[in-house]
Write a protein that holds these residues in place. Sequence first.
Motif, PDB file in Angstrom:
ATOM      1  N   ASN A   2     -19.800 104.445  50.320  1.00  0.00           N
ATOM      2  CA  ASN A   2     -19.785 105.537  51.302  1.00  0.00           C
ATOM      3  C   ASN A   2     -19.204 105.145  52.648  1.00  0.00           C
ATOM      4  O   ASN A   2     -19.142 105.974  53.563  1.00  0.00           O
ATOM      5  CB  ASN A   2     -21.207 106.068  51.502  1.00  0.00           C
ATOM      6  CG  ASN A   2     -21.725 106.764  50.266  1.00  0.00           C
ATOM      7  OD1 ASN A   2     -20.986 107.471  49.591  1.00  0.00           O
ATOM      8  ND2 ASN A   2     -22.994 106.560  49.956  1.00  0.00           N
ATOM      9  N   GLY A   3     -18.782 103.881  52.806  1.00  0.00           N
ATOM     10  CA  GLY A   3     -18.178 103.456  54.053  1.00  0.00           C
ATOM     11  C   GLY A   3     -19.196 102.944  55.054  1.00  0.00           C
ATOM     12  O   GLY A   3     -20.390 102.820  54.761  1.00  0.00           O
ATOM     13  N   TYR A   4     -18.714 102.680  56.284  1.00  0.00           N
ATOM     14  CA  TYR A   4     -19.531 102.024  57.302  1.00  0.00           C
ATOM     15  C   TYR A   4     -19.460 102.792  58.620  1.00  0.00           C
ATOM     16  O   TYR A   4     -18.371 103.084  59.131  1.00  0.00           O
ATOM     17  CB  TYR A   4     -19.042 100.589  57.497  1.00  0.00           C
ATOM     18  CG  TYR A   4     -19.186  99.753  56.237  1.00  0.00           C
ATOM     19  CD1 TYR A   4     -20.358  99.049  55.979  1.00  0.00           C
ATOM     20  CD2 TYR A   4     -18.157  99.712  55.286  1.00  0.00           C
ATOM     21  CE1 TYR A   4     -20.498  98.293  54.817  1.00  0.00           C
ATOM     22  CE2 TYR A   4     -18.292  98.964  54.122  1.00  0.00           C
ATOM     23  CZ  TYR A   4     -19.471  98.258  53.898  1.00  0.00           C
ATOM     24  OH  TYR A   4     -19.617  97.530  52.736  1.00  0.00           O
ATOM     25  N   ARG A  57     -20.252 110.671  59.573  1.00  0.00           N
ATOM     26  CA  ARG A  57     -21.325 110.027  60.343  1.00  0.00           C
ATOM     27  C   ARG A  57     -22.682 110.648  60.006  1.00  0.00           C
ATOM     28  O   ARG A  57     -23.681 109.942  59.843  1.00  0.00           O
ATOM     29  CB  ARG A  57     -21.026 110.151  61.838  1.00  0.00           C
ATOM     30  CG  ARG A  57     -22.001 109.357  62.707  1.00  0.00           C
ATOM     31  CD  ARG A  57     -21.618 109.424  64.172  1.00  0.00           C
ATOM     32  NE  ARG A  57     -20.470 108.563  64.474  1.00  0.00           N
ATOM     33  CZ  ARG A  57     -19.241 108.997  64.712  1.00  0.00           C
ATOM     34  NH1 ARG A  57     -18.978 110.300  64.668  1.00  0.00           N
ATOM     35  NH2 ARG A  57     -18.263 108.159  64.983  1.00  0.00           N
ATOM     36  N   ASN A  58     -22.723 111.962  59.859  1.00  0.00           N
ATOM     37  CA  ASN A  58     -23.968 112.633  59.492  1.00  0.00           C
ATOM     38  C   ASN A  58     -24.437 112.234  58.100  1.00  0.00           C
ATOM     39  O   ASN A  58     -25.633 112.064  57.854  1.00  0.00           O
ATOM     40  CB  ASN A  58     -23.802 114.155  59.560  1.00  0.00           C
ATOM     41  CG  ASN A  58     -23.880 114.676  60.980  1.00  0.00           C
ATOM     42  OD1 ASN A  58     -24.198 113.932  61.911  1.00  0.00           O
ATOM     43  ND2 ASN A  58     -23.589 115.951  61.155  1.00  0.00           N
ATOM     44  N   ARG A  59     -23.490 112.089  57.187  1.00  0.00           N
ATOM     45  CA  ARG A  59     -23.855 111.693  55.826  1.00  0.00           C
ATOM     46  C   ARG A  59     -24.417 110.277  55.795  1.00  0.00           C
ATOM     47  O   ARG A  59     -25.415 110.006  55.120  1.00  0.00           O
ATOM     48  CB  ARG A  59     -22.638 111.788  54.901  1.00  0.00           C
ATOM     49  CG  ARG A  59     -22.992 111.652  53.422  1.00  0.00           C
ATOM     50  CD  ARG A  59     -21.762 111.871  52.578  1.00  0.00           C
ATOM     51  NE  ARG A  59     -20.975 110.660  52.453  1.00  0.00           N
ATOM     52  CZ  ARG A  59     -19.726 110.608  52.034  1.00  0.00           C
ATOM     53  NH1 ARG A  59     -19.096 111.742  51.752  1.00  0.00           N
ATOM     54  NH2 ARG A  59     -19.084 109.479  51.925  1.00  0.00           N
ATOM     55  N   LEU A  60     -23.794 109.381  56.538  1.00  0.00           N
ATOM     56  CA  LEU A  60     -24.284 108.005  56.591  1.00  0.00           C
ATOM     57  C   LEU A  60     -25.625 107.926  57.306  1.00  0.00           C
ATOM     58  O   LEU A  60     -26.475 107.094  56.958  1.00  0.00           O
ATOM     59  CB  LEU A  60     -23.251 107.103  57.278  1.00  0.00           C
ATOM     60  CG  LEU A  60     -21.953 106.888  56.495  1.00  0.00           C
ATOM     61  CD1 LEU A  60     -20.973 106.055  57.311  1.00  0.00           C
ATOM     62  CD2 LEU A  60     -22.226 106.213  55.159  1.00  0.00           C
ATOM     63  N   PHE A  61     -25.819 108.777  58.302  1.00  0.00           N
ATOM     64  CA  PHE A  61     -27.105 108.823  59.002  1.00  0.00           C
ATOM     65  C   PHE A  61     -28.211 109.276  58.049  1.00  0.00           C
ATOM     66  O   PHE A  61     -29.306 108.700  58.025  1.00  0.00           O
ATOM     67  CB  PHE A  61     -27.025 109.760  60.203  1.00  0.00           C
ATOM     68  CG  PHE A  61     -28.309 109.845  60.983  1.00  0.00           C
ATOM     69  CD1 PHE A  61     -28.648 108.874  61.906  1.00  0.00           C
ATOM     70  CD2 PHE A  61     -29.189 110.916  60.776  1.00  0.00           C
ATOM     71  CE1 PHE A  61     -29.847 108.950  62.623  1.00  0.00           C
ATOM     72  CE2 PHE A  61     -30.379 110.993  61.482  1.00  0.00           C
ATOM     73  CZ  PHE A  61     -30.712 110.004  62.408  1.00  0.00           C
ATOM     74  N   GLY A  70     -12.063 104.661  55.604  1.00  0.00           N
ATOM     75  CA  GLY A  70     -10.917 105.550  55.756  1.00  0.00           C
ATOM     76  C   GLY A  70     -10.757 106.482  54.572  1.00  0.00           C
ATOM     77  O   GLY A  70     -10.446 107.679  54.744  1.00  0.00           O
ATOM     78  N   TYR A  71     -10.970 105.977  53.367  1.00  0.00           N
ATOM     79  CA  TYR A  71     -10.855 106.837  52.186  1.00  0.00           C
ATOM     80  C   TYR A  71     -11.950 107.904  52.162  1.00  0.00           C
ATOM     81  O   TYR A  71     -11.720 109.029  51.698  1.00  0.00           O
ATOM     82  CB  TYR A  71     -10.890 106.004  50.901  1.00  0.00           C
ATOM     83  CG  TYR A  71      -9.570 105.310  50.613  1.00  0.00           C
ATOM     84  CD1 TYR A  71      -8.387 106.044  50.552  1.00  0.00           C
ATOM     85  CD2 TYR A  71      -9.512 103.941  50.402  1.00  0.00           C
ATOM     86  CE1 TYR A  71      -7.178 105.416  50.293  1.00  0.00           C
ATOM     87  CE2 TYR A  71      -8.309 103.301  50.146  1.00  0.00           C
ATOM     88  CZ  TYR A  71      -7.140 104.044  50.093  1.00  0.00           C
ATOM     89  OH  TYR A  71      -5.942 103.423  49.843  1.00  0.00           O
ATOM     90  N   ASN A  72     -13.127 107.577  52.670  1.00  0.00           N
ATOM     91  CA  ASN A  72     -14.174 108.587  52.772  1.00  0.00           C
ATOM     92  C   ASN A  72     -13.777 109.682  53.755  1.00  0.00           C
ATOM     93  O   ASN A  72     -14.026 110.874  53.514  1.00  0.00           O
ATOM     94  CB  ASN A  72     -15.495 107.939  53.198  1.00  0.00           C
ATOM     95  CG  ASN A  72     -16.287 107.398  52.027  1.00  0.00           C
ATOM     96  OD1 ASN A  72     -17.010 108.131  51.360  1.00  0.00           O
ATOM     97  ND2 ASN A  72     -16.144 106.107  51.773  1.00  0.00           N
ATOM     98  N   LEU A  73     -13.163 109.311  54.866  1.00  0.00           N
ATOM     99  CA  LEU A  73     -12.666 110.316  55.806  1.00  0.00           C
ATOM    100  C   LEU A  73     -11.555 111.157  55.181  1.00  0.00           C
ATOM    101  O   LEU A  73     -11.485 112.377  55.373  1.00  0.00           O
ATOM    102  CB  LEU A  73     -12.156 109.637  57.081  1.00  0.00           C
ATOM    103  CG  LEU A  73     -13.213 109.018  57.992  1.00  0.00           C
ATOM    104  CD1 LEU A  73     -12.548 108.184  59.083  1.00  0.00           C
ATOM    105  CD2 LEU A  73     -14.097 110.104  58.607  1.00  0.00           C
ATOM    106  N   LEU A  74     -10.709 110.511  54.410  1.00  0.00           N
ATOM    107  CA  LEU A  74      -9.597 111.212  53.765  1.00  0.00           C
ATOM    108  C   LEU A  74     -10.108 112.269  52.784  1.00  0.00           C
ATOM    109  O   LEU A  74      -9.488 113.323  52.616  1.00  0.00           O
ATOM    110  CB  LEU A  74      -8.697 110.200  53.051  1.00  0.00           C
ATOM    111  CG  LEU A  74      -7.397 110.713  52.438  1.00  0.00           C
ATOM    112  CD1 LEU A  74      -6.560 111.465  53.469  1.00  0.00           C
ATOM    113  CD2 LEU A  74      -6.607 109.554  51.845  1.00  0.00           C
ATOM    114  N   CYS A  75     -11.241 112.005  52.141  1.00  0.00           N
ATOM    115  CA  CYS A  75     -11.840 113.003  51.248  1.00  0.00           C
ATOM    116  C   CYS A  75     -12.094 114.315  51.985  1.00  0.00           C
ATOM    117  O   CYS A  75     -11.812 115.407  51.466  1.00  0.00           O
ATOM    118  CB  CYS A  75     -13.161 112.479  50.676  1.00  0.00           C
ATOM    119  SG  CYS A  75     -12.997 111.245  49.372  1.00  0.00           S
TER     120      CYS A  75
END
Length: 399
Positions: free
Chosen positions: A155-157, A122-126, A29-34
């Motif tokens: 980086n989150g999940y 999602r693209n960054r994690l991919f 969630g914090y990664n999305l908030l960024c």
Amino acid sequence: MKYIEQSKFSQTIVSFRYILPFEKETITGYNLLCYMLKSKTEDFDNKQIISYEFNKNYGMKMSISLTVYGNQLSFQVQFRFIRPDWIEKKNYTESIIHIMDQFIDHPVFTEENLKESKYLLRNRLFAQKDDPATVAVLESLHMISKDHSISISTNGYEDEIDEITLEDICHLYNRFPSPLIYAAGKLDSTLETYLSQIKQTEECHADYEILMDTLSYKEKYILKEIEQTYISKVYATKIDTRDPSYYSLLVMNSVLGQSPVNLLFTEIREKNSYCYSIGSSLIRFDGALYIYAGCDSENVNAILDLMDQQIVRLQTMDYSDELLEQAKKDLIDGLLAGFDEEYIYIERQFLSDLLNQNGCTEEKIKKIQNVTKEDISHCANLLSQISLAVIKEDESCTI
């Protein structure tokens, strides 16, 4: 506010740091908030308007980042702009303040922006999953212990992204504490007054737990359609950042694999040509050191053996005095080079506040210079291997 006044820079940096718990449940969630904090505010309705506002203020920039310090997450919103005393434009300072106020206190969160942020994350994690070097390091950390913060991905999940709602994002934003505010460069009186009047946290305290050798050793080998094998080998150092041996640990890591001339590179890359890249790095707040290498799959066992041999050489002091002195010089050069960048002043002040340490650069240099081979041997004898991840090229696959 901590104001580090420096007249030698053309730009000024203002940093808002929110110190939060580092938890698996909230990191995605914090990664999305960024992403979402950059998208829209009450007065700036879209990214085009935001870009225009920054450009008309002489290329003002904003960055948002997450950094982990043990059990704590630093959510940082940073602004960089030309120092006010160099700008003759009327209301320049007021415009800078308006922009900061909008992003700090008046962001707007919408379903549309959440959808876009999910796409970007999602693209960054991919891309991260597609990078075997990153995968090797992350796998070697994730398997260590579910009860320790080192196993959490900063980086989150990916599998949590779709579950997060706009209400969740608003909740995370609303739980922000008062920030720590740092400024480096030159402020005028109007900016200084504005920043000083913001409710802020005056103190911060470190919260971390270093790894110990009670952890059971784990390893993982993963086959992947890649052109090169990657190795990540993690050790517990058992040395705290406030430990008297901490500077000896820094020098040890420099001798082992961080300095441009080091044991790992000389023995494994230069003499034997077993790998394409190799080095070592410290995760200081977790009390961990990891060695990484990129190589061909047939050289993995030879490289692992040679890695062990370099640790033994540190333990037995089997390396030249010249290498030790060069490693010290590289560390000292790194310390002094930081004075050419405004942000380093802020980072060093923050770490001093976090650890309640106020040592000056001259004291740090002296501690580095005083490190002996015996000190390094002590640190090396404390090392215990706790995980190994090898991401191997799958020879059955056609690249």
